[in-house]
Design an enzyme around this catalytic site. Structure first.
Site, PDB file in Angstrom:
ATOM      1  N   CYS A  51      24.101 -16.400  13.367  1.00  0.00           N
ATOM      2  CA  CYS A  51      25.208 -17.087  12.307  1.00  0.00           C
ATOM      3  C   CYS A  51      25.066 -17.705  10.837  1.00  0.00           C
ATOM      4  O   CYS A  51      24.408 -16.525  10.117  1.00  0.00           O
ATOM      5  CB  CYS A  51      25.726 -18.291  13.267  1.00  0.00           C
ATOM      6  SG  CYS A  51      27.480 -18.990  12.655  1.00  0.00           S
ATOM      7  N   HIS A  52      24.830 -18.828  10.537  1.00  0.00           N
ATOM      8  CA  HIS A  52      24.533 -19.307   9.385  1.00  0.00           C
ATOM      9  C   HIS A  52      22.981 -19.078   9.075  1.00  0.00           C
ATOM     10  O   HIS A  52      22.577 -19.672   7.825  1.00  0.00           O
ATOM     11  CB  HIS A  52      24.926 -20.662   8.995  1.00  0.00           C
ATOM     12  CG  HIS A  52      26.423 -21.064   8.771  1.00  0.00           C
ATOM     13  ND1 HIS A  52      27.668 -20.615   9.563  1.00  0.00           N
ATOM     14  CD2 HIS A  52      27.157 -20.966   7.581  1.00  0.00           C
ATOM     15  CE1 HIS A  52      28.440 -20.796   9.442  1.00  0.00           C
ATOM     16  NE2 HIS A  52      28.501 -20.890   7.870  1.00  0.00           N
ATOM     17  N   GLY A  53      22.120 -18.690   9.952  1.00  0.00           N
ATOM     18  CA  GLY A  53      20.809 -18.697   9.900  1.00  0.00           C
ATOM     19  C   GLY A  53      20.350 -17.859   8.754  1.00  0.00           C
ATOM     20  O   GLY A  53      19.263 -18.066   8.352  1.00  0.00           O
ATOM     21  N   GLN A  55      21.222 -17.794   5.881  1.00  0.00           N
ATOM     22  CA  GLN A  55      21.146 -18.593   4.601  1.00  0.00           C
ATOM     23  C   GLN A  55      19.611 -18.979   4.418  1.00  0.00           C
ATOM     24  O   GLN A  55      19.476 -19.027   3.076  1.00  0.00           O
ATOM     25  CB  GLN A  55      21.663 -19.751   4.465  1.00  0.00           C
ATOM     26  CG  GLN A  55      23.283 -19.806   4.564  1.00  0.00           C
ATOM     27  CD  GLN A  55      24.213 -20.853   4.666  1.00  0.00           C
ATOM     28  OE1 GLN A  55      24.036 -21.714   5.477  1.00  0.00           O
ATOM     29  NE2 GLN A  55      25.453 -21.193   3.940  1.00  0.00           N
TER      30      GLN A  55
END
Length: 121
Positions: A51-53, A55
């Site tokens: 997911c947002h990992g 970033q």
């Protein structure tokens, strides 16, 4: 590597998983996180992002030239980091395995296990 008490020695681990949610937005600026993530990429060890990992490696300049999945609204961020965004549940780029979010975890887990098996040889 001699580290101060309480610091993580990444050499003691075989793989790294950066989960999603809001945490990556905050931890990507932590110097210890940068040190650990950089170690795994430098040594071509398995790194999983969910997911947002994405970033975290994006902020560290580690996605340049790679293909990665991420939470779909991060497509522009991934591309600005120099990566190709893939809208898929299990994107493998070398030792990095990524997915869009929790619904992709079955496919991502199977892909990550294959990368771990290759790394263990």
């Amino acid at each position: 590597m001699d580290l101060p008490f309480g610091e993580v020695d990444p050499a003691e681990f075989d793989a790294l998983v950066i989960p999603g949610g809001r945490a990556p937005e905050y931890i990507r600026t932590d110097p210890d996180v940068a040190r650990i993530v950089q170690y795994f990429f430098d040594h071509e060890l398995p790194v999983g992002t969910i997911c947002h990992g994405a970033q975290v490696p994006a902020a560290l300049g580690l996605l340049r030239g790679r293909t990665t999945a991420a939470f779909p609204p991060l497509k522009t961020d991934v591309e600005l980091a120099g990566a190709t965004f893939a809208d898929a549940p299990d994107v493998v780029d070398g030792a990095m395995v990524s997915c869009r979010g929790w619904p992709d975890l079955p496919e991502w887990s199977r892909a990550f296990m294959r990368v771990l098996e290759k790394s263990a040889r």
